[in-house]
Scaffold this active site. Structure first.
Site, PDB file in Angstrom:
ATOM      1  N   HIS A 251     -36.195   3.129  69.993  1.00 47.67           N
ATOM      2  CA  HIS A 251     -35.301   2.749  68.883  1.00 47.67           C
ATOM      3  C   HIS A 251     -34.835   1.297  68.959  1.00 47.67           C
ATOM      4  O   HIS A 251     -34.186   0.809  68.039  1.00 47.67           O
ATOM      5  CB  HIS A 251     -34.086   3.689  68.856  1.00 47.67           C
ATOM      6  CG  HIS A 251     -34.429   5.074  68.417  1.00 47.67           C
ATOM      7  ND1 HIS A 251     -34.212   5.535  67.147  1.00 47.67           N
ATOM      8  CD2 HIS A 251     -35.031   6.092  69.077  1.00 47.67           C
ATOM      9  CE1 HIS A 251     -34.638   6.786  67.032  1.00 47.67           C
ATOM     10  NE2 HIS A 251     -35.134   7.145  68.203  1.00 47.67           N
TER      11      HIS A 251
ATOM     12  N   ASP B 108     -32.009  -6.906  66.804  1.00 45.88           N
ATOM     13  CA  ASP B 108     -31.713  -5.515  66.432  1.00 45.88           C
ATOM     14  C   ASP B 108     -33.031  -4.805  66.135  1.00 45.88           C
ATOM     15  O   ASP B 108     -33.849  -5.324  65.360  1.00 45.88           O
ATOM     16  CB  ASP B 108     -30.819  -5.500  65.177  1.00 45.88           C
ATOM     17  CG  ASP B 108     -29.956  -4.253  65.083  1.00 45.88           C
ATOM     18  OD1 ASP B 108     -30.287  -3.245  65.735  1.00 45.88           O
ATOM     19  OD2 ASP B 108     -28.940  -4.295  64.350  1.00 45.88           O
TER      20      ASP B 108
HETATM   21  P1  ADQ Z   1     -27.376   1.043  66.297  1.00 46.75           P
HETATM   22  O1  ADQ Z   1     -27.388  -0.151  67.186  1.00 46.75           O
HETATM   23  O2  ADQ Z   1     -26.229   1.950  66.469  1.00 46.75           O
HETATM   24  O3  ADQ Z   1     -28.738   1.873  66.418  1.00 46.75           O
HETATM   25  P2  ADQ Z   1     -27.723   0.847  63.296  1.00 46.75           P
HETATM   26  O4  ADQ Z   1     -29.162   1.103  63.053  1.00 46.75           O
HETATM   27  O5  ADQ Z   1     -27.174  -0.184  62.394  1.00 46.75           O
HETATM   28  O6  ADQ Z   1     -27.402   0.406  64.780  1.00 46.75           O
HETATM   29  O7  ADQ Z   1     -26.947   2.206  63.069  1.00 46.75           O
HETATM   30  C1  ADQ Z   1     -25.557   2.252  63.107  1.00 46.75           C
HETATM   31  C2  ADQ Z   1     -25.055   3.511  62.406  1.00 46.75           C
HETATM   32  O8  ADQ Z   1     -23.668   3.629  62.702  1.00 46.75           O
HETATM   33  C3  ADQ Z   1     -25.206   3.413  60.893  1.00 46.75           C
HETATM   34  O9  ADQ Z   1     -25.624   4.655  60.384  1.00 46.75           O
HETATM   35  C4  ADQ Z   1     -23.786   3.074  60.404  1.00 46.75           C
HETATM   36  O10 ADQ Z   1     -23.441   3.671  59.170  1.00 46.75           O
HETATM   37  C5  ADQ Z   1     -22.916   3.653  61.496  1.00 46.75           C
HETATM   38  N1  ADQ Z   1     -21.716   2.794  61.656  1.00 46.75           N
HETATM   39  C6  ADQ Z   1     -21.677   1.523  62.110  1.00 46.75           C
HETATM   40  N2  ADQ Z   1     -20.409   1.058  62.107  1.00 46.75           N
HETATM   41  C7  ADQ Z   1     -19.649   2.063  61.637  1.00 46.75           C
HETATM   42  C8  ADQ Z   1     -18.251   2.213  61.413  1.00 46.75           C
HETATM   43  N3  ADQ Z   1     -17.373   1.243  61.691  1.00 46.75           N
HETATM   44  N4  ADQ Z   1     -17.819   3.398  60.923  1.00 46.75           N
HETATM   45  C9  ADQ Z   1     -18.685   4.392  60.663  1.00 46.75           C
HETATM   46  N5  ADQ Z   1     -20.007   4.306  60.864  1.00 46.75           N
HETATM   47  C10 ADQ Z   1     -20.487   3.167  61.358  1.00 46.75           C
HETATM   48  C11 ADQ Z   1     -29.925   1.811  67.250  1.00 46.75           C
HETATM   49  C12 ADQ Z   1     -30.664   0.469  67.221  1.00 46.75           C
HETATM   50  C13 ADQ Z   1     -30.970   0.055  65.787  1.00 46.75           C
HETATM   51  C14 ADQ Z   1     -31.770   1.159  65.082  1.00 46.75           C
HETATM   52  C15 ADQ Z   1     -31.108   2.524  65.287  1.00 46.75           C
HETATM   53  C16 ADQ Z   1     -32.006   3.675  64.805  1.00 46.75           C
HETATM   54  O11 ADQ Z   1     -29.901  -0.543  67.879  1.00 46.75           O
HETATM   55  O12 ADQ Z   1     -31.708  -1.159  65.752  1.00 46.75           O
HETATM   56  O13 ADQ Z   1     -31.828   0.890  63.695  1.00 46.75           O
HETATM   57  O14 ADQ Z   1     -30.822   2.777  66.657  1.00 46.75           O
HETATM   58  O15 ADQ Z   1     -33.247   3.635  65.429  1.00 46.75           O
END
Ligand code: ADQ
Length: 478
Positions: free
Chosen positions: A170, A380
């Site tokens: 991921h 990311d």
């Molecule tokens: P993350 O680094 O956690 O994931 P991301 O893909 O942006 O990053 O997912 C974050 C999730 O958390 C999103 O669904 C978002 O809605 C939720 N979120 C973030 N801030 C929030 C808040 N303040 N309140 C509520 N919800 C919040 C890791 C990898 C990424 C990859 C994913 C999936 O780092 O690059 O996209 O896994 O593979």
């Protein structure tokens, strides 16, 4: 609902066992519940059809129920001691692999004792999977998730030799010269290569992996998506961008609760253009650089000081780890400095900082409110927030701008409709922020529409279907 009319389970005739660091459940006042998340939603129809299980660590250990509402998989908790969590999760996974795989945005810590714990914990996962395999009449498909479990496919090959085994990463896979620094690089790569199919978000990460394997091991050839290993085995190395449940987010966009929240936010920010950041509080997300770009924009454009607001929603993350505690202090110092410099008497502060997770409909209201969504990670793997933002905006007919770091996996998909930025270039990004406000309404709306369409046609159901199909294909051989 999947966009592909054929079921993701169509190519899968065997039960599916997902192995991930955590179990997708949480204990609430109402009891145990399935955690919200795209992966769980996308797997539900598959596991309903094939049957299956989920193996992962949970603090509650043996007291995790076998089944919870909303998740048709048997749950098997791996129980870890505090020392194991420290060495495996906080240590090797999050202070060695995480920074190294994110292109050294902070210096990785190399600690031999963490490595031994990491291996031991992977063996504990393999032991739990062995018990689950024993419950099934035929060898199930074993699908391993992420950097916490890199050596696991090799261990599982011994546990269940006849199982199709898949691995999905991921986070980014870095260039060979970074992986080469790791004293345990051979063990980790051999661990991954025991899978039938290894999935990455983008072709760039996949190519980094292939180049790494070819540089470090002799006799490996690459033919299209297949690696031929010196022992005669073939492994698929594929790019499958993860995504979201686009229908769910599109519905959320105009949900009455979202509309109520949005009305309040519109009142609060009346007369101002809103810049938004939504992230886990993680140093890879570029929050400090983003704040510095905002600061420079306000410094150079006094006319904007009363006309814009920047909302940063940061969900607490890994707060037991030293680098994350330091980051929180730095971000909060930065916010305080900007507000101290630019708040005018009788007017609201320019930066609104929320250190918390927010409920989904509230998040959707913020996505709709935003004039400019600032997604500026230093690195990311994909970034699902970008996909959520464009989906919610398009479904509600909004016309915001997506400012997107070129160092995200999502940038490959959203070219050329996102405004592409280099977050390390504070000045350049601040100018892009300023000019995002001047894009024509119709142009913005069309860009959002095209990006949302690409998310809809490549949603998380498609990701699961593609992954499972490649695991079967890899298992069947060339
Ligand atoms: P993350 O680094 O956690 O994931 P991301 O893909 O942006 O990053 O997912 C974050 C999730 O958390 C999103 O669904 C978002 O809605 C939720 N979120 C973030 N801030 C929030 C808040 N303040 N309140 C509520 N919800 C919040 C890791 C990898 C990424 C990859 C994913 C999936 O780092 O690059 O996209 O896994 O593979």
């Amino acid at each position: 609902m999947p966009t592909d009319t054929s079921s993701p389970a169509a190519s899968l005739r065997r039960p599916l066992v997902v192995v991930a660091n955590r179990l997708p459940v949480k204990q609430t006042e109402r009891g145990w519940e399935a955690a919200a998340g795209g992966l769980v939603t996308a797997l539900r129809p598959v596991i309903e059809e094939t049957g299956g299980a989920w193996v992962g660590w949970d603090d509650a250990g043996e007291s995790v129920p076998r089944r919870v509402d909303g998740l048709p998989a048997d749950l098997h908790a791996v129980t870890l001691t505090p020392e194991e969590v420290a060495g495996h999760y906080h240590g090797f996974s999050n202070r060695t692999l995480w920074p190294l795989f994110h292109d050294l945005v902070v210096q990785p810590v190399i600690d031999r004792s963490w490595w031994h714990t990491y291996e031991d914990v992977n063996r504990r996962f393999a032991d739990t999977v062995a018990k689950v395999v024993g419950d099934h009449d035929e060898p199930p498909v074993l699908w391993v998730q992420d950097y916490h479990l890199l050596p696991l496919p090799e261990m599982l090959r011994r546990v269940s030799p006849a199982s199709p085994i898949g691995f999905f990463l991921h986070i980014p896979f870095p260039p060979p010269e970074l992986v080469a620094r790791l004293p345990w690089r051979d063990q980790l790569l051999h661990g991954m290569l025991a899978a039938d199919s290894i999935g990455f978000h983008t072709t760039r990460y996949r190519d980094n992996f292939v180049r790494t394997v070819q540089q470090l091991f002799s006799g490996v050839t690459s033919l299209g998506d297949t690696l031929a290993l010196p022992d005669g085995r073939h492994v698929r190395a594929v790019a499958h961008p993860i995504s979201i449940d686009a229908d769910e987010f599109a519905q959320l966009a105009t949900d009455p609760e979202t509309e109520r929240d949005l009305a309040e936010l519109r009142e609060q920010f009346a007369g101002r253009r809103v810049f938004l950041g939504v992230d886990r509080l993680d140093y890879t997300k570029g929050i400090r650089h983003r704040l510095q770009s905002i600061e420079l924009m306000l410094e150079e454009n006094p006319d904007l000081r009363r006309e814009v607001a920047f909302v940063q929603i940061a969900v607490p993350s890994r707060d037991d780890v030293q680098e994350y505690q330091e980051l929180r202090t730095e971000v909060e110092t930065e916010v305080g400095r900007i507000n101290g410099r630019f708040t005018e008497p009788g007017h609201d502060v320019p930066v609104h900082y929320l250190y918390r997770g927010v409920p989904r409909h509230h998040l959707a209201a913020y996505y709709r409110l935003a004039d400019v969504m600032c997604i500026t990670p230093l690195k990311d793997g994909m970034n699902l927030v970008a996909k959520e933002f464009v989906t919610v905006q398009a479904a509600a007919g909004e016309a915001g701008v997506l400012l997107l770091s070129e160092f995200t996996g999502a940038a490959q998909e959203f070219e050329p409709d996102a405004v592409r930025c280099n977050p390390f270039d504070i000045e350049g990004t601040s100018h892009l922020m300023r000019s995002a406000l001047t894009l024509e309404h119709d142009d913005r709306r069309e860009r959002i529409g095209r990006m949302a369409e690409s998310v809809r046609s490549c949603d998380v159901f498609r990701w699961v279907a593609d992954e499972l199909a490649d695991i079967e294909r890899g298992h069947a051989g060339p």
